[in-house]
Design an enzyme around this catalytic site. Structure first.
Site, mmCIF file in Angstrom:
data_model
loop_
_atom_site.group_PDB
_atom_site.id
_atom_site.type_symbol
_atom_site.label_atom_id
_atom_site.label_comp_id
_atom_site.label_asym_id
_atom_site.label_seq_id
_atom_site.Cartn_x
_atom_site.Cartn_y
_atom_site.Cartn_z
ATOM 1 N N GLY A 178 7.274 4.716 8.270
ATOM 2 C CA GLY A 178 6.432 5.887 8.517
ATOM 3 C C GLY A 178 6.649 6.392 9.931
ATOM 4 O O GLY A 178 7.743 6.232 10.491
ATOM 5 N N SER A 179 5.611 6.969 10.505
ATOM 6 C CA SER A 179 5.755 7.585 11.830
ATOM 7 C C SER A 179 5.830 6.519 12.929
ATOM 8 O O SER A 179 5.281 5.422 12.781
ATOM 9 C CB SER A 179 4.563 8.502 12.092
ATOM 10 O OG SER A 179 3.359 7.767 12.019
ATOM 11 N N THR A 180 6.488 6.867 14.009
ATOM 12 C CA THR A 180 6.585 5.963 15.158
ATOM 13 C C THR A 180 5.191 5.683 15.717
ATOM 14 O O THR A 180 4.872 4.559 16.112
ATOM 15 C CB THR A 180 7.526 6.567 16.218
ATOM 16 O OG1 THR A 180 8.846 6.553 15.655
ATOM 17 C CG2 THR A 180 7.534 5.782 17.512
ATOM 18 N N GLU A 181 4.350 6.708 15.704
ATOM 19 C CA GLU A 181 2.977 6.561 16.200
ATOM 20 C C GLU A 181 2.225 5.449 15.439
ATOM 21 O O GLU A 181 1.645 4.547 16.041
ATOM 22 C CB GLU A 181 2.301 7.915 15.962
ATOM 23 C CG GLU A 181 0.982 8.114 16.596
ATOM 24 C CD GLU A 181 0.364 9.434 16.077
ATOM 25 O OE1 GLU A 181 1.083 10.272 15.484
ATOM 26 O OE2 GLU A 181 -0.850 9.590 16.252
ATOM 27 N N LYS A 231 0.848 -1.199 0.000
ATOM 28 C CA LYS A 231 0.000 0.000 0.000
ATOM 29 C C LYS A 231 0.882 1.248 0.000
ATOM 30 O O LYS A 231 1.603 1.506 0.952
ATOM 31 C CB LYS A 231 -0.898 0.055 1.236
ATOM 32 C CG LYS A 231 -1.952 1.160 1.096
ATOM 33 C CD LYS A 231 -2.580 1.588 2.410
ATOM 34 C CE LYS A 231 -1.811 2.656 3.128
ATOM 35 N NZ LYS A 231 -1.705 3.953 2.447
ATOM 36 N N GLU A 259 10.478 0.748 10.071
ATOM 37 C CA GLU A 259 11.498 1.789 9.890
ATOM 38 C C GLU A 259 10.774 3.093 10.211
ATOM 39 O O GLU A 259 9.937 3.549 9.444
ATOM 40 C CB GLU A 259 12.037 1.736 8.458
ATOM 41 C CG GLU A 259 13.373 2.394 8.320
ATOM 42 C CD GLU A 259 13.246 3.814 7.825
ATOM 43 O OE1 GLU A 259 13.222 4.737 8.690
ATOM 44 O OE2 GLU A 259 13.159 4.006 6.610
ATOM 45 N N GLY A 311 3.634 3.210 13.529
ATOM 46 C CA GLY A 311 4.419 1.977 13.701
ATOM 47 C C GLY A 311 3.918 1.169 14.896
ATOM 48 O O GLY A 311 3.830 -0.061 14.844
HETATM 49 P P1 NAP Z 1 2.071 7.817 8.598
HETATM 50 O O1 NAP Z 1 0.657 8.021 8.976
HETATM 51 O O2 NAP Z 1 2.957 7.059 9.506
HETATM 52 O O3 NAP Z 1 2.021 7.104 7.145
HETATM 53 C C1 NAP Z 1 2.862 6.119 6.666
HETATM 54 C C2 NAP Z 1 2.058 5.021 5.974
HETATM 55 O O4 NAP Z 1 1.230 4.349 6.925
HETATM 56 C C3 NAP Z 1 1.101 5.536 4.906
HETATM 57 O O5 NAP Z 1 1.018 4.605 3.852
HETATM 58 C C4 NAP Z 1 -0.199 5.594 5.664
HETATM 59 O O6 NAP Z 1 -1.332 5.588 4.842
HETATM 60 C C5 NAP Z 1 -0.120 4.352 6.509
HETATM 61 N N1 NAP Z 1 -1.001 4.332 7.681
HETATM 62 C C6 NAP Z 1 -1.491 5.376 8.378
HETATM 63 N N2 NAP Z 1 -2.266 4.947 9.395
HETATM 64 C C7 NAP Z 1 -2.279 3.605 9.339
HETATM 65 C C8 NAP Z 1 -2.904 2.577 10.113
HETATM 66 N N3 NAP Z 1 -3.679 2.856 11.160
HETATM 67 N N4 NAP Z 1 -2.700 1.295 9.760
HETATM 68 C C9 NAP Z 1 -1.927 0.977 8.715
HETATM 69 N N5 NAP Z 1 -1.305 1.907 7.938
HETATM 70 C C10 NAP Z 1 -1.483 3.195 8.252
HETATM 71 O O7 NAP Z 1 2.735 9.174 8.272
HETATM 72 P P2 NAP Z 1 2.005 10.537 7.798
HETATM 73 O O8 NAP Z 1 0.725 10.749 8.529
HETATM 74 O O9 NAP Z 1 1.975 10.531 6.341
HETATM 75 O O10 NAP Z 1 3.056 11.613 8.335
HETATM 76 C C11 NAP Z 1 3.016 12.004 9.691
HETATM 77 C C12 NAP Z 1 4.407 12.069 10.276
HETATM 78 O O11 NAP Z 1 5.016 10.791 10.189
HETATM 79 C C13 NAP Z 1 5.378 12.982 9.561
HETATM 80 O O12 NAP Z 1 5.238 14.306 9.917
HETATM 81 C C14 NAP Z 1 6.682 12.413 9.985
HETATM 82 O O13 NAP Z 1 7.043 12.888 11.250
HETATM 83 C C15 NAP Z 1 6.415 10.941 10.061
HETATM 84 N N6 NAP Z 1 6.860 10.218 8.850
HETATM 85 C C16 NAP Z 1 8.010 9.503 8.933
HETATM 86 C C17 NAP Z 1 8.476 8.829 7.821
HETATM 87 C C18 NAP Z 1 9.743 8.037 7.858
HETATM 88 O O14 NAP Z 1 10.302 7.734 6.811
HETATM 89 N N7 NAP Z 1 10.214 7.634 9.022
HETATM 90 C C19 NAP Z 1 7.778 8.902 6.622
HETATM 91 C C20 NAP Z 1 6.578 9.618 6.560
HETATM 92 C C21 NAP Z 1 6.144 10.267 7.691
HETATM 93 P P3 NAP Z 1 -1.976 6.999 4.392
HETATM 94 O O15 NAP Z 1 -0.970 7.732 3.638
HETATM 95 O O16 NAP Z 1 -3.096 6.598 3.526
HETATM 96 O O17 NAP Z 1 -2.400 7.666 5.658
#
Ligand code: NAP
Ligand code: MG
Length: 502
Positions: free
Chosen positions: A238-241, A185, A260, A243
């Protein structure tokens, strides 16, 4: 495949889901739009996957795993991956332009960093397909013991928006080299490049169902994938939250998890560093990809003796960073990926001021031409007078925003550098090699860069300590995340076991 044309902005591209080698609508018939973050215009209309589509894709991936793909020789798997890497290379200009249109990153980064590394990863892991081997173990007595390294089965992969194609490559390449099948996804903000990649998988000749691409939202499609009892592994960046949500969802089925996650990397400038080199390194650490990098050098520790001189030069050079049209080859920084990310960054500027930090430069969006007024741009920003306990030094901001912290001596520095929930990466700038190695050892982080920053190679492992995650991507270590080890024992004596009597 074709490059996005200026006239195209009025006619959005259209993408369906890629399941079992076919392009299909979502079961619900729903679609969503993905904007070009530089202009706010709709770039594409994309089918929106949900649980029913995840179920279909998992069935297709299982069928491929138990069928053609599972029976294919390692050599043929490697050849397909290599062919894919060549096709990506042939199409890299179009893919780079699409990646920039979808994500906002400057075209010089898509062209010279993202796409070449995508190609490199598929090429590197193509070579591994034939080199995944077991071991023989010298066990005592009349026994022979060996191990087999087997694929896991069906892998779920959820990726972020900051390096869409590259994050897909980091996960797909080792999973496929090891013989797994995948349901992936992409992030809702950036599905376009990955859907184009689906076309290249078809062209390369991968059997149906080996990869399935399901654009959709995290809370629906992502959550359904992470909790699915039919997958053998879930890999997430993605985010630690989120994760933590993934790890919780996977725990019901004890699905294997690799994560990661976020970072708040210390980038450390010692007094003996080459100032110009370190200033450029600090900029590379925080402005690359608009600061939307998990390993961004967002905590800039500067030795007290050189603080004024260093921050003055960094401020001066930061003011010259060209922010604007990401399609322009002279642009250094494009827009942030979304309105949410821009708001988040603005929010942190207020938090920084409220905590007593100063804004040395930036702190607001730039003035741009009419065409880009609806884009999500932000200026390179430096916070001065930051203390390590402040929120701007502890929380991942994910923007071109760096917190400068002064240190007095090595003990004070090391304590602060490690005082974070994260442990993804760190930078060290010094001419003293013993100090460089001493710190590389003492820092709690998965990657340490010395007199350089943001260096990556498909052969070198990347991943986090502490709350930055579990597991390592790239290199031979990535294969450990996509294989099971089986230990096989054979009796060589030919005698019955006498333990319970004759
Ligand atoms: P995110 O919510 O962690 O998104 C990463 C991935 O997880 C996306 O494909 C997202 O889908 C998916 N996702 C979200 N909620 C989920 C759930 N409950 N179950 C399964 N998958 C889920 O990150 P974001 O909201 O785009 O960004 C927020 C913050 O995360 C950023 O400001 C940054 O601090 C951090 N971040 C870190 C990284 C990294 O490489 N470590 C990358 C991106 C963001 P959707 O896109 O459809 O929500
Ligand atoms: Mg987009």
């Amino acid at each position: 495949m074709s490059s996005p044309q200026p006239s195209e902005s009025k006619t959005p591209r259209k993408y369906q889901l890629f399941i079992d080698g076919k392009w299909v609508d979502a079961e619900s018939g729903k679609t969503f739009e993905t904007p070009n973050p530089a202009t706010g215009e709709t770039l594409a209309e994309v089918a929106e996957a949900d649980k029913a589509d995840v179920d279909k894709a998992v069935v297709a991936a299982r069928k491929a795993y138990e069928g053609k793909w599972g029976k294919m020789s390692a050599r043929d798997r490697g050849r397909l991956l290599y062919k894919l890497s060549q096709l990506i290379e042939e199409h890299s200009q179009e893919l780079a332009e699409l990646e920039t249109a979808d994500n906002g990153k400057p075209i010089r980064e898509s062209q010279y960093v993202d796409l070449p590394q995508v190609v490199e990863n598929f090429e590197y892991f193509a070579g591994w397909a034939t080199k995944i081997e077991g071991e023989t173990i010298p066990v005592p007595g009349q026994m022979f013991n060996y191990t087999l390294r087997e694929p896991l089965g069906v892998c779920g992969q959820i990726i972020p928006w900051n390096f869409p194609l590259l994050m897909a490559a980091w996960k797909l390449a080792p999973a496929l080299a090891a013989g797994n099948t995948v349901v992936l996804k992409p992030a809702e903000q950036t599905p376009v490049g990955i859907m184009e990649l689906g076309k290249l998988f078809q062209e390369a000749g991968f059997p149906d169902g080996v990869v399935n691409f399901l654009p959709g939202y995290g809370e629906t499609a992502g959550a359904a994938l992470a909790a699915h009892p039919g997958i053998d592994k879930i890999a997430f960046t993605g985010s630690t939250e989120v994760g933590k949500l993934i790890a919780r969802a996977a725990s019901d089925n004890l699905t294997k998890v690799s994560l990661e996650l976020g970072g708040k990397a210390p980038n450390i400038i010692f007094a003996d560093a080459d100032i110009e080199q370190a200033v450029n390194g600090a900029m590379m650490g925080i402005y690359f990809n608009q600061g939307q990098v998990c390993c961004a050098g967002s905590r800039l520790f500067v030795a007290a003796e050189i603080k004024d001189q260093f921050l003055e030069r960094l401020t001066e050079k930061s003011k010259n960073v060209k922010v604007g049209n990401p399609m322009d080859s002279g642009t250094h920084m494009g827009p942030q990926v979304s309105a949410e990310q821009l708001d988040r960054i603005k929010g942190y500027v207020d938090i920084a001021r409220g905590e007593g930090a100063t804004v040395l430069t930036g702190g607001e969006p730039p003035q741009l031409d009419e065409e880009f007024q609806k884009g999500y741009f932000f200026q390179p920003t430096i916070f001065g007078e930051v203390k390590n306990q402040m929120r701007v030094a502890q929380e991942e901001i994910f923007g071109p925003v760096v917190s400068a912290i002064t240190f007095e001596n090595e003990d004070d520095l090391l304590k602060q550098a490690n005082e974070t929930i994260y442990g993804l990466s760190a930078g060290i700038w010094t001419k003293d090699i013993t100090r460089a190695h001493r710190f590389a050892k003492a820092i709690h982080a998965g990657t340490v860069w010395i007199n350089t920053y943001n260096m990556f190679n498909a052969a070198s492992p990347f991943g986090g300590f502490k709350q930055s995650g579990y597991g390592r991507e790239m290199g031979r270590h990535a294969l450990a995340m996509y294989t099971e080890v089986k230990s096989v024992w054979i009796d060589l004596s030919g005698k019955p076991i006498g333990w319970f009597g004759k």
